[in-house]
Design a protein around this motif. Structure first.
Motif, PDB file in Angstrom:
ATOM      1  N   VAL A 110      -3.234 -49.467 -10.856  1.00 15.39           N
ATOM      2  CA  VAL A 110      -4.291 -50.441 -11.079  1.00 15.39           C
ATOM      3  C   VAL A 110      -5.007 -50.570  -9.745  1.00 15.39           C
ATOM      4  CG1 VAL A 110      -4.893 -52.811 -11.684  1.00 15.39           C
ATOM      5  CG2 VAL A 110      -2.980 -51.661 -12.853  1.00 15.39           C
ATOM      6  N   LYS A 111      -6.288 -50.216  -9.750  1.00 16.72           N
ATOM      7  CA  LYS A 111      -7.087 -50.224  -8.530  1.00 16.72           C
ATOM      8  C   LYS A 111      -7.582 -51.635  -8.247  1.00 16.72           C
ATOM      9  CE  LYS A 111     -11.013 -47.839  -8.400  1.00 16.72           C
ATOM     10  NZ  LYS A 111     -11.823 -48.919  -7.922  1.00 16.72           N
ATOM     11  N   SER A 112      -7.668 -51.969  -6.969  1.00 20.05           N
ATOM     12  CA  SER A 112      -8.235 -53.254  -6.571  1.00 20.05           C
ATOM     13  C   SER A 112      -9.753 -53.188  -6.690  1.00 20.05           C
ATOM     14  CB  SER A 112      -7.834 -53.588  -5.129  1.00 20.05           C
ATOM     15  OG  SER A 112      -8.518 -52.727  -4.231  1.00 20.05           O
ATOM     16  N   ASP A 172     -13.222 -50.679  -3.523  1.00 22.18           N
ATOM     17  CA  ASP A 172     -13.123 -49.235  -3.726  1.00 22.18           C
ATOM     18  C   ASP A 172     -13.975 -48.452  -2.734  1.00 22.18           C
ATOM     19  OD1 ASP A 172     -15.640 -49.699  -4.709  1.00 22.18           O
ATOM     20  OD2 ASP A 172     -15.299 -48.765  -6.648  1.00 22.18           O
ATOM     21  N   THR A 173     -14.250 -49.038  -1.593  1.00 21.74           N
ATOM     22  CA  THR A 173     -15.035 -48.372  -0.559  1.00 21.74           C
ATOM     23  C   THR A 173     -14.390 -47.042  -0.174  1.00 21.74           C
ATOM     24  OG1 THR A 173     -15.699 -50.524   0.301  1.00 21.74           O
ATOM     25  CG2 THR A 173     -16.057 -48.620   1.732  1.00 21.74           C
ATOM     26  N   GLY A 174     -15.089 -45.952  -0.461  1.00 23.14           N
ATOM     27  CA  GLY A 174     -14.600 -44.622  -0.114  1.00 23.14           C
ATOM     28  C   GLY A 174     -13.564 -44.058  -1.058  1.00 23.14           C
ATOM     29  N   TYR A 175     -13.218 -44.793  -2.102  1.00 25.12           N
ATOM     30  CA  TYR A 175     -12.141 -44.364  -2.994  1.00 25.12           C
ATOM     31  C   TYR A 175     -12.470 -43.057  -3.716  1.00 25.12           C
ATOM     32  CZ  TYR A 175      -8.685 -44.288  -6.680  1.00 25.12           C
ATOM     33  OH  TYR A 175      -7.678 -43.892  -7.523  1.00 25.12           O
ATOM     34  N   GLY A 176     -13.635 -42.993  -4.344  1.00 29.63           N
ATOM     35  CA  GLY A 176     -13.998 -41.816  -5.136  1.00 29.63           C
ATOM     36  C   GLY A 176     -13.999 -40.539  -4.326  1.00 29.63           C
ATOM     37  N   GLU A 177     -14.599 -40.591  -3.153  1.00 30.87           N
ATOM     38  CA  GLU A 177     -14.658 -39.418  -2.282  1.00 30.87           C
ATOM     39  C   GLU A 177     -13.260 -39.005  -1.834  1.00 30.87           C
ATOM     40  OE1 GLU A 177     -16.266 -42.332  -1.603  1.00 30.87           O
ATOM     41  OE2 GLU A 177     -18.321 -41.798  -2.172  1.00 30.87           O
ATOM     42  N   THR A 178     -12.442 -39.991  -1.514  1.00 29.02           N
ATOM     43  CA  THR A 178     -11.088 -39.694  -1.052  1.00 29.02           C
ATOM     44  C   THR A 178     -10.243 -39.113  -2.183  1.00 29.02           C
ATOM     45  OG1 THR A 178     -11.251 -41.466   0.587  1.00 29.02           O
ATOM     46  CG2 THR A 178      -9.040 -40.657   0.074  1.00 29.02           C
ATOM     47  N   ALA A 179     -10.393 -39.645  -3.393  1.00 29.35           N
ATOM     48  CA  ALA A 179      -9.649 -39.112  -4.537  1.00 29.35           C
ATOM     49  C   ALA A 179     -10.031 -37.656  -4.780  1.00 29.35           C
ATOM     50  CB  ALA A 179      -9.920 -39.966  -5.779  1.00 29.35           C
ATOM     51  N   GLN A 232      -0.294 -38.416   3.441  1.00 30.22           N
ATOM     52  CA  GLN A 232       0.455 -39.591   3.925  1.00 30.22           C
ATOM     53  C   GLN A 232      -0.494 -40.712   4.352  1.00 30.22           C
ATOM     54  OE1 GLN A 232       3.662 -40.496   4.401  1.00 30.22           O
ATOM     55  NE2 GLN A 232       4.710 -38.648   3.762  1.00 30.22           N
ATOM     56  N   ALA A 233      -1.523 -40.361   5.107  1.00 31.65           N
ATOM     57  CA  ALA A 233      -2.489 -41.364   5.594  1.00 31.65           C
ATOM     58  C   ALA A 233      -3.226 -42.016   4.428  1.00 31.65           C
ATOM     59  CB  ALA A 233      -3.476 -40.714   6.559  1.00 31.65           C
ATOM     60  N   VAL A 234      -3.599 -41.229   3.439  1.00 25.15           N
ATOM     61  CA  VAL A 234      -4.315 -41.764   2.280  1.00 25.15           C
ATOM     62  C   VAL A 234      -3.403 -42.666   1.457  1.00 25.15           C
ATOM     63  CG1 VAL A 234      -5.411 -41.124   0.091  1.00 25.15           C
ATOM     64  CG2 VAL A 234      -6.059 -39.964   2.200  1.00 25.15           C
ATOM     65  N   LYS A 235      -2.127 -42.311   1.338  1.00 28.48           N
ATOM     66  CA  LYS A 235      -1.182 -43.163   0.606  1.00 28.48           C
ATOM     67  C   LYS A 235      -1.082 -44.534   1.277  1.00 28.48           C
ATOM     68  CE  LYS A 235       2.364 -40.335   0.434  1.00 28.48           C
ATOM     69  NZ  LYS A 235       3.683 -39.755   0.115  1.00 28.48           N
ATOM     70  N   GLU A 236      -1.050 -44.560   2.592  1.00 30.23           N
ATOM     71  CA  GLU A 236      -0.988 -45.839   3.306  1.00 30.23           C
ATOM     72  C   GLU A 236      -2.248 -46.671   3.055  1.00 30.23           C
ATOM     73  OE1 GLU A 236       1.635 -47.282   4.724  1.00 30.23           O
ATOM     74  OE2 GLU A 236       2.658 -45.509   3.943  1.00 30.23           O
ATOM     75  N   LYS A 237      -3.413 -46.028   3.056  1.00 30.13           N
ATOM     76  CA  LYS A 237      -4.655 -46.751   2.771  1.00 30.13           C
ATOM     77  C   LYS A 237      -4.642 -47.257   1.336  1.00 30.13           C
ATOM     78  CE  LYS A 237      -9.570 -46.835   3.447  1.00 30.13           C
ATOM     79  NZ  LYS A 237     -10.755 -46.171   3.987  1.00 30.13           N
ATOM     80  N   GLY A 238      -4.097 -46.468   0.418  1.00 28.26           N
ATOM     81  CA  GLY A 238      -3.975 -46.905  -0.968  1.00 28.26           C
ATOM     82  C   GLY A 238      -3.176 -48.191  -1.077  1.00 28.26           C
ATOM     83  N   GLU A 269      -3.728 -52.454  -6.487  1.00 31.50           N
ATOM     84  CA  GLU A 269      -2.996 -53.695  -6.717  1.00 31.50           C
ATOM     85  C   GLU A 269      -1.540 -53.369  -7.005  1.00 31.50           C
ATOM     86  OE1 GLU A 269      -4.734 -56.249  -9.662  1.00 31.50           O
ATOM     87  OE2 GLU A 269      -6.722 -56.048  -8.771  1.00 31.50           O
ATOM     88  N   LEU A 270      -1.333 -52.282  -7.749  1.00 34.68           N
ATOM     89  CA  LEU A 270       0.024 -51.815  -8.029  1.00 34.68           C
ATOM     90  C   LEU A 270      -0.042 -50.367  -8.485  1.00 34.68           C
ATOM     91  CD1 LEU A 270       0.880 -51.738 -11.392  1.00 34.68           C
ATOM     92  CD2 LEU A 270       0.227 -54.104 -11.057  1.00 34.68           C
TER      93      LEU A 270
END
Length: 113
Positions: free
Chosen positions: A21-23, A26-33, A81-87, A93-94
């Motif tokens: 469940v995304k918060s 979502d700044t930068g989320y789409g590009e990072t995904a 790893q870095a992206v998981k931490e930002k997630g 949210e979970l």
């Protein structure tokens, strides 16, 4: 529509199921995904990915791998790893990660009629 389904080999292989469940942030989320999918696709043992996300933020991504070793390699990839931490701190949210061994598969395409 068939492009949605990964072209997996005959089993056995593994599926990593990421339910989230995304918060609202979502700044930068789409590009990072997109970057993570592209990066995963370059990893040894990667077989494919299927992903959906609802407007309310609920989503599921399933990635397919040829071995647990390939999954562990991806899990410890530095950029991943870095992206998981930002997630954890910004985007989700979970979430839950589940790993399953695929032992059978059946594929159907209405185009085959």
């Amino acid at each position: 529509m068939m492009d949605f389904l990964s072209k997996t080999p005959e089993p056995p292989y593994y599926a990593v199921i990421f339910s989230s469940v995304k918060s609202e942030n979502d700044t930068g989320y789409g590009e990072t995904a997109e970057r993570m999918v592209s990066l995963a696709a370059d990893q040894p043992g990667f077989l494919g990915v299927e992903s959906v996300r609802e407007a309310d933020g609920r989503g599921i991504t399933v990635s397919y791998w040829d071995s647990m070793g390939a999954i562990n390699h991806w899990k410890h990839h530095t950029e991943h790893q870095a992206v998981k931490e930002k997630g954890k701190s910004v985007w989700y949210e979970l979430y839950a990660v589940r790993i399953a061994k695929v032992e059978r598969q059946r594929l159907f395409s209405g185009e085959e009629k």
